[in-house]
Structures are given as C-alpha cells and as structure tokens.
Scaffold this motif. Structure first.
Motif, PDB file in Angstrom:
ATOM      1  N   PRO A  21       0.828  -1.204   0.000  1.00  0.00           N
ATOM      2  CA  PRO A  21       0.000   0.000   0.000  1.00  0.00           C
ATOM      3  C   PRO A  21       0.863   1.255   0.000  1.00  0.00           C
ATOM      4  CG  PRO A  21      -0.851  -1.590   1.578  1.00  0.00           C
ATOM      5  CD  PRO A  21       0.464  -2.126   1.098  1.00  0.00           C
ATOM      6  N   THR A  22       0.467   2.240  -0.774  1.00  0.00           N
ATOM      7  CA  THR A  22       1.204   3.506  -0.757  1.00  0.00           C
ATOM      8  C   THR A  22       1.038   4.154   0.621  1.00  0.00           C
ATOM      9  OG1 THR A  22      -0.718   4.632  -1.718  1.00  0.00           O
ATOM     10  CG2 THR A  22       1.021   3.910  -3.229  1.00  0.00           C
ATOM     11  N   PRO A  23       2.039   4.886   1.099  1.00  0.00           N
ATOM     12  CA  PRO A  23       1.978   5.433   2.465  1.00  0.00           C
ATOM     13  C   PRO A  23       0.849   6.449   2.658  1.00  0.00           C
ATOM     14  CG  PRO A  23       4.217   5.510   1.585  1.00  0.00           C
ATOM     15  CD  PRO A  23       3.325   5.169   0.443  1.00  0.00           C
ATOM     16  N   LEU A  24       0.298   6.449   3.848  1.00  0.00           N
ATOM     17  CA  LEU A  24      -0.589   7.515   4.304  1.00  0.00           C
ATOM     18  C   LEU A  24       0.170   8.237   5.407  1.00  0.00           C
ATOM     19  CD1 LEU A  24      -3.446   8.842   4.146  1.00  0.00           C
ATOM     20  CD2 LEU A  24      -4.084   7.353   6.059  1.00  0.00           C
ATOM     21  N   GLN A  25       0.607   9.460   5.145  1.00  0.00           N
ATOM     22  CA  GLN A  25       1.523  10.157   6.039  1.00  0.00           C
ATOM     23  C   GLN A  25       0.906  11.446   6.583  1.00  0.00           C
ATOM     24  OE1 GLN A  25       4.754  10.782   3.297  1.00  0.00           O
ATOM     25  NE2 GLN A  25       5.664   8.775   3.664  1.00  0.00           N
ATOM     26  N   ARG A  26       1.000  11.619   7.896  1.00  0.00           N
ATOM     27  CA  ARG A  26       0.593  12.892   8.481  1.00  0.00           C
ATOM     28  C   ARG A  26       1.654  13.927   8.132  1.00  0.00           C
ATOM     29  NH1 ARG A  26       1.239  16.310  12.735  1.00  0.00           N
ATOM     30  NH2 ARG A  26      -0.657  17.267  13.581  1.00  0.00           N
ATOM     31  N   GLU A  37      -5.497  18.228  11.118  1.00  0.00           N
ATOM     32  CA  GLU A  37      -4.704  17.000  11.058  1.00  0.00           C
ATOM     33  C   GLU A  37      -4.723  16.543   9.600  1.00  0.00           C
ATOM     34  OE1 GLU A  37      -5.049  12.427  12.661  1.00  0.00           O
ATOM     35  OE2 GLU A  37      -5.961  14.018  13.875  1.00  0.00           O
ATOM     36  N   ILE A  38      -3.689  16.914   8.869  1.00  0.00           N
ATOM     37  CA  ILE A  38      -3.675  16.682   7.430  1.00  0.00           C
ATOM     38  C   ILE A  38      -2.775  15.494   7.078  1.00  0.00           C
ATOM     39  CG2 ILE A  38      -3.093  17.673   5.175  1.00  0.00           C
ATOM     40  CD1 ILE A  38      -3.915  20.365   6.247  1.00  0.00           C
ATOM     41  N   TRP A  39      -3.373  14.555   6.379  1.00  0.00           N
ATOM     42  CA  TRP A  39      -2.681  13.343   5.957  1.00  0.00           C
ATOM     43  C   TRP A  39      -2.586  13.328   4.437  1.00  0.00           C
ATOM     44  CZ3 TRP A  39      -1.244   9.327   9.467  1.00  0.00           C
ATOM     45  CH2 TRP A  39      -1.641   9.561  10.802  1.00  0.00           C
ATOM     46  N   LEU A  40      -1.475  12.824   3.928  1.00  0.00           N
ATOM     47  CA  LEU A  40      -1.275  12.720   2.488  1.00  0.00           C
ATOM     48  C   LEU A  40      -1.261  11.249   2.087  1.00  0.00           C
ATOM     49  CD1 LEU A  40       1.598  15.319   1.871  1.00  0.00           C
ATOM     50  CD2 LEU A  40      -0.866  15.709   2.147  1.00  0.00           C
ATOM     51  N   LYS A  41      -2.147  10.884   1.171  1.00  0.00           N
ATOM     52  CA  LYS A  41      -2.130   9.538   0.595  1.00  0.00           C
ATOM     53  C   LYS A  41      -1.208   9.617  -0.614  1.00  0.00           C
ATOM     54  CE  LYS A  41      -3.409   5.224  -0.098  1.00  0.00           C
ATOM     55  NZ  LYS A  41      -2.590   4.164   0.504  1.00  0.00           N
ATOM     56  N   VAL A 165      -9.759   1.830  -0.351  1.00  0.00           N
ATOM     57  CA  VAL A 165      -9.644   0.625   0.484  1.00  0.00           C
ATOM     58  C   VAL A 165      -8.440   0.757   1.418  1.00  0.00           C
ATOM     59  CG1 VAL A 165      -9.293  -1.873   0.471  1.00  0.00           C
ATOM     60  CG2 VAL A 165     -10.720  -0.811  -1.303  1.00  0.00           C
ATOM     61  N   GLU A 166      -7.313   1.115   0.855  1.00  0.00           N
ATOM     62  CA  GLU A 166      -6.098   1.264   1.655  1.00  0.00           C
ATOM     63  C   GLU A 166      -6.229   2.395   2.676  1.00  0.00           C
ATOM     64  OE1 GLU A 166      -3.142  -0.067  -2.030  1.00  0.00           O
ATOM     65  OE2 GLU A 166      -2.791   1.807  -0.960  1.00  0.00           O
ATOM     66  N   MET A 167      -6.794   3.518   2.245  1.00  0.00           N
ATOM     67  CA  MET A 167      -6.905   4.682   3.125  1.00  0.00           C
ATOM     68  C   MET A 167      -7.691   4.345   4.389  1.00  0.00           C
ATOM     69  SD  MET A 167      -8.856   8.304   2.437  1.00  0.00           S
ATOM     70  CE  MET A 167     -10.469   7.497   2.571  1.00  0.00           C
ATOM     71  N   LEU A 168      -8.832   3.679   4.226  1.00  0.00           N
ATOM     72  CA  LEU A 168      -9.654   3.344   5.390  1.00  0.00           C
ATOM     73  C   LEU A 168      -8.927   2.379   6.316  1.00  0.00           C
ATOM     74  CD1 LEU A 168     -13.232   2.938   3.859  1.00  0.00           C
ATOM     75  CD2 LEU A 168     -12.255   4.920   5.023  1.00  0.00           C
ATOM     76  N   LEU A 171      -6.057   4.463   8.066  1.00  0.00           N
ATOM     77  CA  LEU A 171      -6.515   5.515   8.978  1.00  0.00           C
ATOM     78  C   LEU A 171      -7.388   4.954  10.087  1.00  0.00           C
ATOM     79  CD1 LEU A 171      -6.020   8.599   9.004  1.00  0.00           C
ATOM     80  CD2 LEU A 171      -8.239   8.879   7.868  1.00  0.00           C
ATOM     81  N   GLY A 172      -7.911   3.738   9.884  1.00  0.00           N
ATOM     82  CA  GLY A 172      -8.800   3.148  10.884  1.00  0.00           C
ATOM     83  C   GLY A 172     -10.228   3.630  10.760  1.00  0.00           C
ATOM     84  N   GLY A 173     -10.556   4.262   9.660  1.00  0.00           N
ATOM     85  CA  GLY A 173     -11.898   4.795   9.431  1.00  0.00           C
ATOM     86  C   GLY A 173     -11.823   5.963   8.475  1.00  0.00           C
ATOM     87  N   PRO A 174     -12.954   6.562   8.152  1.00  0.00           N
ATOM     88  CA  PRO A 174     -12.936   7.674   7.196  1.00  0.00           C
ATOM     89  C   PRO A 174     -12.425   8.963   7.840  1.00  0.00           C
ATOM     90  CG  PRO A 174     -15.165   7.325   7.986  1.00  0.00           C
ATOM     91  CD  PRO A 174     -14.328   6.215   8.571  1.00  0.00           C
TER      92      PRO A 174
END
Length: 415
Positions: A21-26, A37-41, A165-168, A171-174
């Motif tokens: 999965p591509t990173p989801l980074q704060r 709280e901004i995250w980058l997919k 799919v990966e983002m949820l 992040l543990g949710g939307p």
C-alpha cells in the motif's frame, strides 16, 4: 454497491503482487499551517509514481481472466496511464502497444519503455492527442486488440477505488474531509463509490484545474460535455470531457464542493512542497493541496486526507514553475515602457528602481526615425507591494508604460 466494494477490495489485494500500500503520512508542515490534522495519501510513491497503475493493472487482470488465447493491449497516452499499462504488461507477460503524440517529451517515452521492456511497443502518431487516440482505436479494430481506457471503464474505476480501500485500513476509518483531484474522473469516481458502498461517511472536496473544468461543466449541463482546454499545464488532469461512467458516479456532487485551481497558484504549491518537504509533485498531483487555502476555515480542527495523485515531474519545467509562481504571487511583472530617445533617459528610469528590484528581462530597440523607443522589461522583487509604488514613480517621472503581465496573448508572444 456491495459488488463494487468487493471488486475494489479484490483489486487492492491483487495489487499486492506489485507493491505494498502507498503510504498515508501525516504532514506536520500543512497540519500546523491550517490548524488541522492533514494526511497525504502518497500515490506519487507507487512504482510508476502515480495511481494510474491501479486501474491499468485491474482492467488487464480482469480481461486476461475472461479472454482465451493471446491478448494485446493498446492505450493512447502521453503520461501516467501509458506508464501504468506498460508496467502491467511486463508484470503479466503480455504484449502492449502505446500510442503517444509525436510531441511527447523524450523523458516520458523513455520511462514508458523502461517499465514495459520488450513487452511494449511505442508508436508516435499525431501532433495532437485526438489524432493519437484515433490512431490507437483504428489499430485496435485492425489488429483485434483490447483498448485500455485511462478512466472511463468499470474495471479501471474499481482499480482506482483501491486507494480508498487502503486509506480506510491505514486511517482506521474515514477522515472528516477527503480532498481529491479530478481529471477524467476515474480516481474520484472510484473512491467516492467505495466510500458510499461501505458507508464510510465523510465530506468530499473535488479539485480540477481552471484550464480544464470538465466536471464543473458536466454538473452545470447535467451530462458530460466537451470543454475547451485553455491551459495544458496540468496535463494529468486537463481533460476536455469527463467520462460517462465516471460522471454517473459523480453527478450527485454538490457544485459547491468542486473547486477550480488556477495553474499559476498550483506552481506556488509545487514549489512549497519541494522546498519545505522535499516532496516532488506533478501539477495534477498538487491539486488536492493547492485548494487548502480556499477551504482553510472548514478544515480547521478536522482530520483531512489529501490524495497526492502523481509525482512524474520533469525538472526541465522548474523554470516555468518558478516563473508562473512569481507571477501569481505578484513578485514578477512584465511591462512595455516608452522610453524617450535622448541621452540619459535610460539612467533616469533605472534610478526609479528600488534596492530589491531585479531586472530579469530587458529588450530595447532604438529606432533613429522616432522620438520614443519601446522597451520590454521584466522585473522581479521580494515584496508584491513594491510594484504599485514603482509604477507611481514611473508615471510621476512622465514615462508611459503598459503592464502586460496578465495579457496572455502578448505574454505568450513576447516572454
């Protein structure tokens, strides 16, 4: 809806054959700036530096499972879709033909060739993309090949939905707010359909370039319509007509949730992310971040995910990015000065400049039969407030001038 969600999850699982999965980074820099709280997919960190590999891979996977015998895939693209298809062809060991305009930069051709290797043939046809697309479709008819659309295809849309799919999962949710770029609509249609299917409720903000507002036009008309492309800078999202299937998924969007990003402002965003964070984004990849100043009030205190959709940036474009960014920020101006053809006139003008005013362009043609000569001048400065004061001093001294910075026709011809 459940069927679509299952297909998107299956696509995400199948993609693990190619990459994690591509990173989801704060992002601390943006979070502090906007009080959120901004995250980058980070789709710019996929193997081909864009999310396009997802849709191409999934569509190819589905068609190979349903087709008997040898299959040749064809696409028309000068960018990320071509690279995604080439990578997928090499992975599956199938043959592909990529049609590109003759004007495609060598860097993009070379990258597509590297990803596809011996499995991919590249054909350069046409000066404009419409000609390239027509040639690709004609070849499909002649050779019995499978055309792989860049966005308007159910299996492509399912593949792009794997980002959600990966983002949820990560992040543990939307999130409270999801910010997505829009071009042909494959990514935004896929992600919003998946979120709706699994009832992961969040506010969705969509961003498209001013030079190609295909979704905005479609929402106004109630159906996909063709819009003139007035600026090709955001080449990954400047699409003349949004897809029929993608619009079907987006037609219920509130027009107030769709924002238009000026191309020159996008250049400021690209520069900031490169200079502050070391993140290289292509123009389309910066769209979701570029809109943040416009929605600053609504995102404050919220959890926000921005999809950075691509990082295939040609560094030969950096001078253009800097130029356009400075013009947007008011730090660079071009004007035509009528200078008296007498000794000392130029010195009088130069004495009007301030200590932070830097002449970046100067072209003067002295004509002996005239009393005045025209000078094209480009000036850079550190403070946008410099220019009104400079123009006042020029006018007080009696020099006639015309600011052509925002005159697109003259600027394109002269600058």
């Amino acid at each position: 809806m459940t069927e679509f969600a299952d297909a998107a999850r299956a696509a995400a699982q199948a993609l693990r054959e190619l990459f994690p999965p591509t990173p989801l980074q704060r992002n601390a820099f943006l979070s502090e700036r906007y009080g959120a709280e901004i995250w980058l997919k980070r789709e710019d960190l996929s193997p081909v530096r864009s999310y396009k590999i997802r849709g191409a891979f999934n569509a190819m996977r589905k068609r190979l499972s349903s087709e008997a015998g040898e299959v040749r895939f064809v696409c028309a693209s000068a960018g990320n879709h071509a690279q995604g298809m080439a990578f997928a062809c090499a992975h599956f060991g199938v043959k592909g033909t990529v049609f590109m305009p003759v004007t495609t930069p060598a860097q993009k051709i070379d990258k597509t060739r590297v990803f596809g290797g011996d499995n991919v043939e590249i054909r350069l046809v046409g000066d404009f993309f419409d000609q390239t697309l027509a040639a690709a479709r004609a070849y499909c008819t002649e050779a019995g090949a499978q055309f792989l659309p860049p966005f308007d295809d159910l299996h492509v849309i399912e593949g792009q939905a794997s980002v959600a799919v990966e983002m949820l999962q990560q992040l543990g949710g939307p999130p409270d707010i999801l910010v997505l770029p829009v071009g042909g609509g494959g990514l935004s249609a896929g992600m919003t359909r998946y979120l709706s299917a699994v009832r992961a409720h969040c506010e969705v903000v969509l961003v498209e370039p001013v030079g190609g507002p295909s979704l905005t036009a479609a929402l106004k008309a109630g159906a996909p319509v063709e819009v003139p492309i007035t600026d090709t800078f955001v080449d990954g999202a400047a699409v003349a007509r949004i897809g029929d299937l993608t619009f079907a998924a987006l037609k219920g969007t509130d027009p107030g949730q769709v924002f238009l990003a000026p191309e020159n402002r996008i250049c400021v965003t690209i520069q900031e992310m490169l200079n502050h964070e070391g993140i290289v984004l292509e123009p389309a990849g910066a769209l979701s971040l570029d809109v943040l100043p416009e929605i600053a009030d609504r995102i404050r205190g919220k959890r926000v995910v921005c999809v950075t959709s691509g990082g295939n940036f040609d560094f030969e474009r950096l001078p253009e990015v800097k130029e356009r960014a400075m013009r947007y920020q008011g730090l660079k101006k071009y004007f035509i000065l009528r200078l008296p053809q007498r000794p000392g006139a130029l010195r009088e003008f130069l004495e009007l400049l301030g200590p932070d005013d830097d002449i970046a362009r100067f072209e003067y043609l002295k004509k002996s039969a005239r009393n005045f000569g025209s000078v094209l001048i480009g000036i850079e400065t550190k403070d946008a407030a410099t220019f009104p004061r400079l123009f006042e001093r020029i006018a007080e001294r009696g020099f006639a001038f015309r600011d052509i910075t925002e005159d697109e026709l003259l600027a394109e011809f002269l600058i």
